[in-house]
Design a protein around this motif. Structure first.
Motif, PDB file in Angstrom:
ATOM      1  N   TYR A  89       0.806  -1.227  -0.041  1.00 22.36           N
ATOM      2  CA  TYR A  89      -0.130  -0.104  -0.134  1.00 22.36           C
ATOM      3  C   TYR A  89       1.027   1.290  -0.081  1.00 22.36           C
ATOM      4  CZ  TYR A  89      -3.539  -3.379   1.137  1.00 22.36           C
ATOM      5  OH  TYR A  89      -4.315  -4.344   1.092  1.00 22.36           O
ATOM      6  N   GLU A  90       0.312   2.190  -0.708  1.00 20.84           N
ATOM      7  CA  GLU A  90       0.993   3.519  -0.591  1.00 20.84           C
ATOM      8  C   GLU A  90       0.100   4.415   0.490  1.00 20.84           C
ATOM      9  OE1 GLU A  90       2.093   6.428  -4.254  1.00 20.84           O
ATOM     10  OE2 GLU A  90       0.076   6.653  -3.564  1.00 20.84           O
ATOM     11  N   VAL A  91       0.933   5.078   1.297  1.00 19.29           N
ATOM     12  CA  VAL A  91       0.116   6.174   2.023  1.00 19.29           C
ATOM     13  C   VAL A  91       0.590   7.412   1.856  1.00 19.29           C
ATOM     14  CG1 VAL A  91      -0.571   6.501   4.506  1.00 19.29           C
ATOM     15  CG2 VAL A  91      -0.104   4.190   3.802  1.00 19.29           C
ATOM     16  N   GLN A  92      -0.060   8.332   1.481  1.00 24.25           N
ATOM     17  CA  GLN A  92       0.154   9.711   1.351  1.00 24.25           C
ATOM     18  C   GLN A  92      -0.103  10.467   2.370  1.00 24.25           C
ATOM     19  OE1 GLN A  92       1.833  11.338  -1.657  1.00 24.25           O
ATOM     20  NE2 GLN A  92       1.935  12.689   0.223  1.00 24.25           N
ATOM     21  N   PRO A  93       0.713  10.891   3.299  1.00 27.20           N
ATOM     22  CA  PRO A  93       0.400  11.886   4.347  1.00 27.20           C
ATOM     23  C   PRO A  93      -0.144  13.154   3.918  1.00 27.20           C
ATOM     24  CG  PRO A  93       2.563  11.209   4.481  1.00 27.20           C
ATOM     25  CD  PRO A  93       2.285  10.817   3.258  1.00 27.20           C
TER      26      PRO A  93
ATOM     27  N   GLN B 166       4.552   7.023   1.585  1.00 25.61           N
ATOM     28  CA  GLN B 166       5.374   5.870   2.137  1.00 25.61           C
ATOM     29  C   GLN B 166       4.889   4.599   1.493  1.00 25.61           C
ATOM     30  OE1 GLN B 166       5.140   6.783   6.491  1.00 25.61           O
ATOM     31  NE2 GLN B 166       6.156   4.903   6.811  1.00 25.61           N
ATOM     32  N   LEU B 167       5.779   3.682   1.257  1.00 27.17           N
ATOM     33  CA  LEU B 167       5.251   2.581   0.641  1.00 27.17           C
ATOM     34  C   LEU B 167       5.190   1.395   1.848  1.00 27.17           C
ATOM     35  CD1 LEU B 167       4.426   0.759  -1.943  1.00 27.17           C
ATOM     36  CD2 LEU B 167       6.902   0.264  -2.228  1.00 27.17           C
ATOM     37  N   ILE B 168       4.107   0.567   2.012  1.00 27.31           N
ATOM     38  CA  ILE B 168       3.854  -0.215   3.145  1.00 27.31           C
ATOM     39  C   ILE B 168       3.760  -1.599   2.683  1.00 27.31           C
ATOM     40  CG2 ILE B 168       2.932  -0.840   5.207  1.00 27.31           C
ATOM     41  CD1 ILE B 168       2.775   2.544   5.373  1.00 27.31           C
TER      42      ILE B 168
END
Lengths: 290, 260
Positions: free
Chosen positions: B64-68, B80-82
């Protein structure tokens, strides 16, 4: 959810069959002899045929007997028990009507209650699913019971009952669709809660675990045909509810009644297809789908 | 029996560290390997070398990619790539168990592991519908439901060296992102990790009470940001360029090559 033909056929036909058994059980119409035999034959063909169809999607149908054991917790197990109990009781009641010209009213009432209980337990298999917000509502048993009673009344020739029950079922159907369209959003389950990463920012499915498909996607992230949902809803309402009522308001003839039955069944099949195809399982979120 | 136990003596499960997982899929491979050769039916593949391969897996790694969100202090936060391994969470209130009509699915009182007795499974698929996490997959060759057993045939297996008596995924993880233990014991590694790192439940709103916990990723370094006041970068003095133009032998070489 994947609209498996076996499950659509099962829920539609057995719902209709147990609906007819309900009306026969309460003595509407009060038939005996060959006429009773014909009614019971139709009811059993639908109910048992539906149950047989439901075994086609099992991985191991030869072990189906084990499914009667977990009635304490499982709606599917309860459904199996209710179905067999209803069929056994109604067989005894039907034998009295057909062969001895005798109506054992008590047996009929019990059989009618068990038939209704069968439809209710079937509906609860879906209504219990937290994972499918569209199904998780008391409207689901209300709708499936209304459809079963209306369809049963149609087959039992209870015209005045049909003219009340079909509009009730139609209203429930529309309410069920209207609620269902926002159910997923209301449930609060999102990719953010599914991954627990929502506190950091906006979560996006970047890469699936594999390039191909899998059982979960085939079974629970079915998306084919949703674009036709609106059209199919109109078709289901027109064939399943509007046309049968219109045909029965016309001067009665057996030909028109037969058309009404066929139209009703076709409409309910369309509605049942949508019941599955439009239902979104939360596991789809992990794959960036609904 | 598909009614759930009120409580279990132990609560065996996994802690998965999303900060550490590098997404190598080694746990996926070792899980498939161990569980194909041991407990229950093998994990089959369909059309494995064809155009549309698929197969049964008890553990899969999503990414998953998380974009703050942008803030005034951080106008362009880096995404962030998780990597996100997912297998059965051995829920305390396991909805997959109660829906089972045959009693094939059960949750063990002694350690809380959710298992399928494959000789009782009719392959109706209802438990897979009931699971919000996609932890159960119907094996297409065998027609029975497969799921993570927490390597029940490893963790109590006295024929294995003690170090191997953990689930295959935990044993194989090269990054140390997977931890196995008893959550009922407050002093176990998994309990302490969960407490220290804020271990979280997946889909808490589903009310399943998952035993497995996920450790959230720590914030990444933010190189594009000025250092907060008072923080001294001890490496900076060593990394400043010592001269702009090369001198000595390198200077001669540079000029010689320029002339050619």
């Amino acid at each position: 959810m994947h609209p498996a033909p076996s499950v659509i056929t099962f829920t539609t036909l057995s719902g209709l069959g147990f609906g007819l058994l309900f009306w026969l059980g309460i003595g509407l119409p009060a038939v005996t002899g060959w006429v009773a035999f014909t009614f019971f034959a139709i009811a059993y063909a639908l109910a048992v045929g539906g149950l047989m169809a439901s075994t086609f999607h099992l991985g191991h149908p030869e072990r189906a007997i084990k499914a009667f054991s977990q009635w304490r917790s499982s709606w599917l197990s309860r459904e199996g028990i209710c179905a067999v109990a209803a069929l056994v009781v109604m067989a005894a009641y039907g034998a009295g009507l057909v062969f001895f010209d005798a109506r054992i009213a008590m047996l009929g009432w019990i059989g009618a209650a068990l038939s209704l209980a069968t439809v209710f337990t079937t509906s609860m298999i879906y209504a219990q699913m937290n994972t499918v917000p569209r199904w998780k509502t008391p409207l689901t048993p209300a709708l499936l019971i209304a459809i079963s009673l209306a369809g049963g009344a149609l087959l039992a020739g209870q015209i005045s009952a049909v003219l009340i029950l079909i509009p009730i079922a139609a209203v429930l159907q529309v309410l069920w669709w209207a609620r269902g369209d926002s159910a997923f959003a209301v449930s609060g389950t999102t990719l953010a809660t599914a991954t627990g990463l929502g506190d950091i920012g906006t979560v996006r499915a970047f890469e699936p675990p594999h390039t191909g498909t899998n059982y979960l996607l085939r079974e629970m992230a079915y998306q084919v045909g949703r674009k036709h949902a609106r059209k199919l809803r109109v078709i289901a309402l027109a064939l399943g509810y509007a046309l049968p009522v219109a045909l029965l308001l016309a001067p009665f003839s057996h030909a028109l009644a037969l058309v009404a039955v066929i139209s009703h069944v076709a409409g309910i099949l369309a509605s049942r297809w949508l019941f599955f195809a439009e239902a979104e399982h939360v596991v789809g979120l992990y794959y960036g789908r609904r | 029996m598909t009614t759930l136990p009120k409580s279990t003596t132990r609560k065996l499960g996994l802690v998965i560290d999303l900060d550490t997982c590098v997404g190598c899929h080694a746990c996926v491979v070792s899980c498939k390997g161990w569980n194909t050769e041991n407990y229950g039916a093998p994990l089959s593949d369909q059309n494995p070398y064809g155009a549309d391969p698929s197969g049964t897996f008890l553990n899969r790694v999503h990414s998953y990619e998380v974009q703050p969100l942008a803030t005034s202090a951080m106008p362009h936060p880096a995404a962030q790539l998780i990597h996100f391994p997912k297998s059965c969470l051995h829920c305390q209130d396991a909805p997959c168990v109660t829906v089972c009509p045959t009693g094939a699915s059960y949750k063990r009182v002694e350690d809380g592991i959710v298992l399928v007795n494959e000789s009782d499974c009719i392959g109706c698929g209802l438990c897979a519908w009931a699971c919000p996490y996609g932890a159960r997959e119907m094996d297409q060759a065998e027609g029975v439901m497969k799921k993570c057993t927490l390597c029940v045939d490893r963790i109590y297996n006295e024929n294995l060296p003690e170090i191997d008596r953990v689930p295959a995924c935990v044993r194989t993880c090269p990054a140390g992102a997977r931890h196995f233990g008893d959550f009922a014991d407050p002093d176990s590694t998994v309990s302490r990790l969960t407490a220290e790192r804020g271990g979280m439940d997946l889909m808490p709103e589903q009310g399943t009470g998952p035993v497995n916990k996920y450790l959230p990723p720590r914030p990444k370094d933010r190189l594009d940001q000025p250092k907060p006041d008072g923080e001294i970068d001890i490496l900076a003095p060593f990394l400043t360029p010592v001269m702009e133009e090369p001198a000595g032998f390198l200077g001669w070489l540079d000029r010689a090559l320029e002339r050619i």
